[in-house]
Design a protein around this motif. Sequence first.
Motif, PDB file in Angstrom:
ATOM      1  N   MET A  56       0.848  -1.184   0.000  1.00  0.00           N
ATOM      2  CA  MET A  56       0.000   0.000   0.000  1.00  0.00           C
ATOM      3  C   MET A  56       0.887   1.237   0.000  1.00  0.00           C
ATOM      4  SD  MET A  56      -2.829   1.304   2.754  1.00  0.00           S
ATOM      5  CE  MET A  56      -4.227   0.369   2.214  1.00  0.00           C
ATOM      6  N   MET A  57       0.702   2.101  -1.005  1.00  0.00           N
ATOM      7  CA  MET A  57       1.474   3.326  -1.065  1.00  0.00           C
ATOM      8  C   MET A  57       0.977   4.236   0.056  1.00  0.00           C
ATOM      9  SD  MET A  57       3.234   2.451  -3.519  1.00  0.00           S
ATOM     10  CE  MET A  57       4.197   3.949  -3.493  1.00  0.00           C
ATOM     11  N   TYR A  58       1.921   4.739   0.812  1.00  0.00           N
ATOM     12  CA  TYR A  58       1.554   5.592   1.935  1.00  0.00           C
ATOM     13  C   TYR A  58       2.208   6.949   1.736  1.00  0.00           C
ATOM     14  CZ  TYR A  58       0.807   7.231   6.653  1.00  0.00           C
ATOM     15  OH  TYR A  58       0.423   7.966   7.739  1.00  0.00           O
ATOM     16  N   SER A  59       1.384   7.957   1.409  1.00  0.00           N
ATOM     17  CA  SER A  59       1.945   9.270   1.089  1.00  0.00           C
ATOM     18  C   SER A  59       1.825  10.248   2.250  1.00  0.00           C
ATOM     19  CB  SER A  59       1.238   9.846  -0.131  1.00  0.00           C
ATOM     20  OG  SER A  59      -0.054  10.272   0.239  1.00  0.00           O
ATOM     21  N   ILE A  60       1.264   9.775   3.342  1.00  0.00           N
ATOM     22  CA  ILE A  60       1.134  10.529   4.602  1.00  0.00           C
ATOM     23  C   ILE A  60      -0.008  11.553   4.570  1.00  0.00           C
ATOM     24  CG2 ILE A  60       2.494  11.470   6.521  1.00  0.00           C
ATOM     25  CD1 ILE A  60       5.014  11.002   4.970  1.00  0.00           C
ATOM     26  N   GLY A  61      -0.588  11.795   3.387  1.00  0.00           N
ATOM     27  CA  GLY A  61      -1.681  12.765   3.288  1.00  0.00           C
ATOM     28  C   GLY A  61      -2.987  12.213   3.839  1.00  0.00           C
ATOM     29  N   LYS A  62      -4.027  13.052   3.740  1.00  0.00           N
ATOM     30  CA  LYS A  62      -5.323  12.669   4.309  1.00  0.00           C
ATOM     31  C   LYS A  62      -5.921  11.453   3.602  1.00  0.00           C
ATOM     32  CE  LYS A  62      -8.115  15.798   1.410  1.00  0.00           C
ATOM     33  NZ  LYS A  62      -7.117  15.880   0.331  1.00  0.00           N
TER      34      LYS A  62
ATOM     35  N   LEU B 237      -0.646  19.688   9.627  1.00  0.00           N
ATOM     36  CA  LEU B 237      -0.522  20.743   8.611  1.00  0.00           C
ATOM     37  C   LEU B 237      -1.840  21.081   7.925  1.00  0.00           C
ATOM     38  CD1 LEU B 237       2.772  19.466   6.969  1.00  0.00           C
ATOM     39  CD2 LEU B 237       2.519  21.672   8.129  1.00  0.00           C
ATOM     40  N   TYR B 238      -2.799  20.159   8.006  1.00  0.00           N
ATOM     41  CA  TYR B 238      -4.111  20.431   7.404  1.00  0.00           C
ATOM     42  C   TYR B 238      -4.883  21.499   8.186  1.00  0.00           C
ATOM     43  CZ  TYR B 238      -3.721  16.436   4.234  1.00  0.00           C
ATOM     44  OH  TYR B 238      -3.336  15.582   3.247  1.00  0.00           O
ATOM     45  N   PHE B 239      -4.479  21.687   9.451  1.00  0.00           N
ATOM     46  CA  PHE B 239      -5.191  22.656  10.283  1.00  0.00           C
ATOM     47  C   PHE B 239      -4.447  23.988  10.295  1.00  0.00           C
ATOM     48  CE2 PHE B 239      -6.041  18.430  12.153  1.00  0.00           C
ATOM     49  CZ  PHE B 239      -7.412  18.391  11.943  1.00  0.00           C
TER      50      PHE B 239
ATOM     51  N   VAL C  11      -2.006  29.933   8.182  1.00  0.00           N
ATOM     52  CA  VAL C  11      -2.204  29.146   6.943  1.00  0.00           C
ATOM     53  C   VAL C  11      -2.441  27.677   7.250  1.00  0.00           C
ATOM     54  CG1 VAL C  11      -0.788  30.648   5.479  1.00  0.00           C
ATOM     55  CG2 VAL C  11       0.283  28.727   6.688  1.00  0.00           C
ATOM     56  N   ARG C  12      -2.949  26.992   6.227  1.00  0.00           N
ATOM     57  CA  ARG C  12      -3.042  25.535   6.289  1.00  0.00           C
ATOM     58  C   ARG C  12      -2.844  24.991   4.874  1.00  0.00           C
ATOM     59  NH1 ARG C  12      -7.198  22.520   5.142  1.00  0.00           N
ATOM     60  NH2 ARG C  12      -8.942  23.420   4.035  1.00  0.00           N
ATOM     61  N   PHE C  13      -2.815  23.658   4.763  1.00  0.00           N
ATOM     62  CA  PHE C  13      -2.605  23.028   3.462  1.00  0.00           C
ATOM     63  C   PHE C  13      -3.802  22.168   3.089  1.00  0.00           C
ATOM     64  CE2 PHE C  13       1.451  24.172   5.057  1.00  0.00           C
ATOM     65  CZ  PHE C  13       2.148  24.596   3.935  1.00  0.00           C
ATOM     66  N   ARG C  14      -4.188  22.264   1.825  1.00  0.00           N
ATOM     67  CA  ARG C  14      -5.297  21.408   1.363  1.00  0.00           C
ATOM     68  C   ARG C  14      -4.781  20.078   0.860  1.00  0.00           C
ATOM     69  NH1 ARG C  14      -9.074  24.618  -2.623  1.00  0.00           N
ATOM     70  NH2 ARG C  14     -10.275  22.698  -2.490  1.00  0.00           N
ATOM     71  N   THR C  15      -3.557  20.081   0.334  1.00  0.00           N
ATOM     72  CA  THR C  15      -2.911  18.817  -0.015  1.00  0.00           C
ATOM     73  C   THR C  15      -1.484  18.901   0.489  1.00  0.00           C
ATOM     74  OG1 THR C  15      -2.108  19.643  -2.119  1.00  0.00           O
ATOM     75  CG2 THR C  15      -4.225  18.519  -2.153  1.00  0.00           C
ATOM     76  N   LEU C  16      -0.855  17.726   0.633  1.00  0.00           N
ATOM     77  CA  LEU C  16       0.523  17.716   1.120  1.00  0.00           C
ATOM     78  C   LEU C  16       1.413  17.000   0.117  1.00  0.00           C
ATOM     79  CD1 LEU C  16      -0.026  16.805   4.877  1.00  0.00           C
ATOM     80  CD2 LEU C  16       0.389  19.054   3.883  1.00  0.00           C
ATOM     81  N   GLY C  17       2.608  17.529  -0.066  1.00  0.00           N
ATOM     82  CA  GLY C  17       3.566  16.890  -0.962  1.00  0.00           C
ATOM     83  C   GLY C  17       4.941  17.358  -0.555  1.00  0.00           C
ATOM     84  N   CYS C  18       5.774  17.663  -1.554  1.00  0.00           N
ATOM     85  CA  CYS C  18       7.075  18.239  -1.246  1.00  0.00           C
ATOM     86  C   CYS C  18       6.846  19.699  -0.865  1.00  0.00           C
ATOM     87  CB  CYS C  18       7.982  18.157  -2.464  1.00  0.00           C
ATOM     88  SG  CYS C  18       8.391  16.456  -2.893  1.00  0.00           S
ATOM     89  N   TYR C  19       7.451  20.130   0.237  1.00  0.00           N
ATOM     90  CA  TYR C  19       7.043  21.451   0.738  1.00  0.00           C
ATOM     91  C   TYR C  19       7.308  22.601  -0.235  1.00  0.00           C
ATOM     92  CZ  TYR C  19      11.663  23.133   2.313  1.00  0.00           C
ATOM     93  OH  TYR C  19      12.945  23.585   2.359  1.00  0.00           O
ATOM     94  N   PRO C  20       8.417  22.544  -1.018  1.00  0.00           N
ATOM     95  CA  PRO C  20       8.607  23.688  -1.919  1.00  0.00           C
ATOM     96  C   PRO C  20       7.599  23.713  -3.064  1.00  0.00           C
ATOM     97  CG  PRO C  20      10.662  22.461  -1.543  1.00  0.00           C
ATOM     98  CD  PRO C  20       9.549  21.611  -1.064  1.00  0.00           C
TER      99      PRO C  20
ATOM    100  N   ALA D 140       0.461  26.846   0.462  1.00  0.00           N
ATOM    101  CA  ALA D 140      -0.436  26.956   1.610  1.00  0.00           C
ATOM    102  C   ALA D 140      -1.583  27.908   1.255  1.00  0.00           C
ATOM    103  CB  ALA D 140       0.325  27.504   2.811  1.00  0.00           C
ATOM    104  N   VAL D 141      -2.691  27.791   1.970  1.00  0.00           N
ATOM    105  CA  VAL D 141      -3.766  28.765   1.795  1.00  0.00           C
ATOM    106  C   VAL D 141      -3.973  29.484   3.125  1.00  0.00           C
ATOM    107  CG1 VAL D 141      -4.978  27.607  -0.074  1.00  0.00           C
ATOM    108  CG2 VAL D 141      -5.503  26.979   2.283  1.00  0.00           C
ATOM    109  N   GLU D 142      -4.298  30.758   3.014  1.00  0.00           N
ATOM    110  CA  GLU D 142      -4.596  31.490   4.237  1.00  0.00           C
ATOM    111  C   GLU D 142      -5.941  31.013   4.756  1.00  0.00           C
ATOM    112  OE1 GLU D 142      -3.363  35.579   4.890  1.00  0.00           O
ATOM    113  OE2 GLU D 142      -2.960  35.644   2.732  1.00  0.00           O
ATOM    114  N   SER D 143      -5.978  30.686   6.035  1.00  0.00           N
ATOM    115  CA  SER D 143      -7.183  30.065   6.570  1.00  0.00           C
ATOM    116  C   SER D 143      -7.181  30.172   8.082  1.00  0.00           C
ATOM    117  CB  SER D 143      -7.205  28.585   6.176  1.00  0.00           C
ATOM    118  OG  SER D 143      -8.170  27.891   6.928  1.00  0.00           O
ATOM    119  N   SER D 144      -8.367  30.121   8.648  1.00  0.00           N
ATOM    120  CA  SER D 144      -8.453  30.062  10.107  1.00  0.00           C
ATOM    121  C   SER D 144      -9.093  28.756  10.547  1.00  0.00           C
ATOM    122  CB  SER D 144      -9.280  31.255  10.623  1.00  0.00           C
ATOM    123  OG  SER D 144     -10.574  31.184  10.052  1.00  0.00           O
TER     124      SER D 144
END
Lengths: 300, 634
Positions: free
Chosen positions: A30-36, A206-208, A242-251, A255-259
Motif C-alpha cells: 500500500m502506497m503511503y503518502s502521509i496525506g489525508k 498541517l491540514y489545520f 495558513v493551512r494546506f489542502r494537499t501535502l507533498g514536497c514542501y517547496p 499553503a492557503v490562508e485560513s483560520s
Amino acid sequence: MKTLTHLDRLEAESIHILREVAASMQNPVMMYSIGKDSSVLLHLARKAFYPGPIPFPLLHVDTTWKFREMIAFRDALKDDPQTDLLVHINQEGVEQGIGPFTHGSSLHTDVMKTQGLKQALDKYKFDAAIGGARRDEEKSRAKERIFSFRSAQHRWDPKNQRPELWSLYNTRIKPGESVRVFPISNWTELDIWQYIYQENIDIVPLYFAAERPVVERDGILVLVDDDRLPLEPGEEPMMKQVRFRTLGCYPLTGAVESSASTITEIIEEMLRTTTSEREGRAIDKDAPASMEMKKQEGYF
Amino acid sequence: MDGYAAPQFADIETYLDSQLKKSLLRFITCGSVDDGKSTLIGRLLYESKMIFDDQLASLKNESKKFGTQGEEIDFALLVDGLAAEREQGITIDVAYRFFSTDRRKFIVADTPGHEQYTRNMATGASTADLAIVMIDARKGVLTQTRRHSFIVSLLGIRHVVLCINKMDLVDYDQATYDRILAEYRDFAADFGFESIQAIPVSALAGDNVVSNSDRTPWYDGPPLMEYLDTVEIASDDAGKAFRMPVQWVNRPNLDFRGFAGQIVSGSVKAGDAVRALPSGKSSKVSRVVAMGGDLDEGVEGQSVTLTLEDEIDVSRGDVLCADKQPAEVSDQFQATMLWMSDSAMLPGRSYVIKMGARECQMQVTEEKYRIDVNTRAHEAGKTLKLNEIGVVNIALDREVAFDPYEDNRRMGGFIVIDRMTNETVGLGLINFALRRASNIHRQAMDVSKELRASMKGQKPVILWFTGLSGAGKSTVANIVEKRLAAMGKHTYTLDGDNVRHGLNNDLGFTDADRVENIRRVGEVSKLMVDAGLIVLVSFISPFRAERRIVRQMVEEGEFWEVFVDASLEAAESRDVKGLYKKARAGEIKNFTGIDSPYEPPQAPEIHLETDRLDPEAAADLVIERLDAAGLLGG
C-alpha cells in the motif's frame, strides 16, 4: 432495517477492493503518502482485515523534501504492531543532489518520486501497489480503472484498459507485470473529509490552520520548513495563519490562508471555496495532459 | 435554480448530518457519437457548481485550443480526460464524474459512443442504476442508440431517461420530439424498462437541464436535474435472501476464524442459520465482527466479517447463503455473453471466468444463437466476434453457487478472461443452470477428447522419442516433461524399460513380442490422448512399420515422431547402462545398432541431433515446436 448512506456504500466498496487485492495478488503493497487520503486508506485497511493485521506492508517513497511534520507523523506508525512500514529513497537522486530548487519541480518529481517508486516496486517485486488516487482529482484519473494494469516497464496504456464490470476485478497478470489499485476511486474530496470527521481519523496537523512562516512566490505561499529554502534577495519569511489542502514536497505545495483549525471548520471552508485542491500543486500545470503523461511513465 | 450545490446551512453540524443522509445514485450517459453526452455532463457539473475557478480557467484555455464551440466554453473538454480524446474530440473510455444535490450524490459514468469502444460502455453500465440515453434530435434513433439501449437492458438497468438533445438545432420542434419518442418507445417495448422519461434538452444552451426552458412550452415534464434528484430507484436487493461471496478467510490467530465479504443481498444477524455453497454445509452465525464493536446486523452492500458456530470448511470463492433460501449450485449454464475482444470466442476453447470471488475454468460447449442488436433477430453462429452478443451453453470445471442474473446481478454476472493474454475478453449473465438443483440427473453432455483437452488448456499429442539406446531419448523426454509441467500442462511419460516391468512383463524380445510391445504401448498412448494428455513415449522402436502402426491409431497431427539422432559411436561411448559392452561381448542378442538394424525416420516431425545439441537445447527445440504448432493453447 438499517439503510446505508453514501459514505457507508463507499466504505464497503473500498473494503471489498482491498480484500480482493490481498486475496488475489502475490505481493501487494500500500502506497503511503502521509496525506489525508492515505490516512483514510489506512483506516479502511485496518477495518477490512480487523481483527487481523493489515496483510501487506506500507511503502513511503520519500523525496527527502517532505514537510517535517509529515515525516514525524509517518514515523509514529513504526510503533504500530498492525502495520509494517517501508521507506524508500532514490539514493541515486540523492547522490546527484536532485532537488526542486536546483533541478526544477518536473525533474525533481520524476527522479525522486516516479523513478523512486519504480525502484522500490522492482526492489521488493511488488505485483500490486495500492494507491489513494481519486477520480475527482484530475481528468485522466477520472478515466482510470480501479485495478489499473501496468506493463513490466510500469507503463499505463490509457487507450487499452481492461473492461471492469460490476465489482469483478480481473487480477491476473504475467510475471513482471503489475497492477495499481485505487480503492477510493469513487470518493470525492468532500467524502474524504466527511469520513475523517465521522470516523475521527488522525491526520497530519498541517491540514489545520496555524501561524506558520511563509514566503510568497508566483502567487503561491511556500512554507519555510527548513533552511534548504533559498531566499531571494530581500525576501523575508512572514508569519501567516495558513493551512494546506494537499501535502507533498514542501517547496511544491502551496499553503492557503485560513483560520480553519478543526475538521468541521475545514469542511465549512471547503464548501465555500472556489478552487480545486490540486491548484496548490505545481506539477499539474506544466501542460494540459501532464498528469496523463506522468501516469504513463509510471507516476501514480 | 442556482442553489443545487451551494451550501445552505445554519451551522456545519446540521449540514453534515444532512449530508450523511444523502443517498447515492449511479447513472450512465450513452448514445451515439456526437450526440452530446460529454457536453451534457460538463453542463451538469457546471450548473451544480462542481467546477472550481481554476478548472474553469484551464477549461477556457483548452476550449480555444481544442474546442469545437468557437469562443464558447466546450464542456465536453471537462470530461474527455485523455489527450487522445481531446485531440480527436471523441470519448474513448468511460469517465467517472461526481456531483451532488441537496438530496443525492451522483456518480456518472460517461461512456463512449463509438462501436469499437462498446466494451467500455458496458463497463459503465454494469454498475449503473439508471441510463441517460442521448439522441441527436436531427438524427433520431441510430444504430448506436439501439445497441446501447439493448446493452443497458441486458445489464439489468430498469430506468431510462431519453434526452432528446440539440433541440436548439431543430427550432425546439415538438413534432420532431414526439416522433423520436414514439420510435424509441416502440423499439424498446420489450426491454423490460420500468420507466422511460423523455426530456427535450439542449446541453449546449442549457434548456431543460436545471430548469424548464421557455423555448419548449409544450413540454410539461421536469427538467433533467430535478428528475435525477427525485426518481425512485427501488433496489430490492436488501429484501432478497442473504448472499455473501467469501473473499477472504481471516485467521489472525488460532482463536479466530472469520469469513470476510460484501453482502450482495439480504441481511444477516448473529444466530441466523447459513449454508456454505457449493459444499452445502450449514452452521449458524455467531458474530458479525467489525472494528469498533460487533454489529447487530449486516445488510446488503456492507463489507463484513462473519464468524460461525461450527468449524465447517469454507474458503475464498464459496458463498454463504440463508440456510432456508440457498442459491443454486451447478457447473453447466445457459448464459448470455457479450464479447469484448478482437480474438473471437471459440467454443471448446478453455477460458477463465470470475464470478463473485471464484475463478475457475470455463468453456462454451455450444452456441445457441447470436442476437442481432438492431433487429434482435436470432442468428445461427459458431463464434462471437468483438461486440457481438450471443446465448451459449457453458461448462465449468467445478460447481459454483449462483442465482440467475435477472434475480441477482452480483450472483449471476461473470467476466471471461483469456488464459494466455489475461485480458478480459467477455462478460456473461447466467440465465439458468442446465442441470437444475432439483433434478438429480445430470444433463447428458458429450465429454469429448476436445473438451477434456481444452479444459487442460492444451491439445493432446503423442511425442514418440525414437533412437538408439543411449541416444538420450529418456533424458530429453524427461526435461521436456518437466518444462511442460512447469507450464501447467498435463503430461505422462511411458518409458520403454518401465512398461516392460509391468504392463508388458509377459513379453520377450522376439519379433512378434516386439510388435505386441509396441501395439500395447500405442493403445495406452491413444487412451491417454483421448484423455487430453500430452504423452511422451521413450522407446527405441527401431522399425518404421511399428512406428507407422501407432501413427495410424490416432488422428492426423496427434502423433509426432521425435528422432533422437546420435551416431552409434556417440551412443556407444556414453553406454550409460553398459549394454553396448555386453552386446559387443555377445551377451545380449538382437541389440539395436549392433546385431539388429535401426531404421531412422524418413520424415520425423522433430529431428534432434544430440551430437550437436545438449539435452536442454534439444528440449527447448521440442517445446518451441509444440508451441509454434499451437498445441500448448493460445
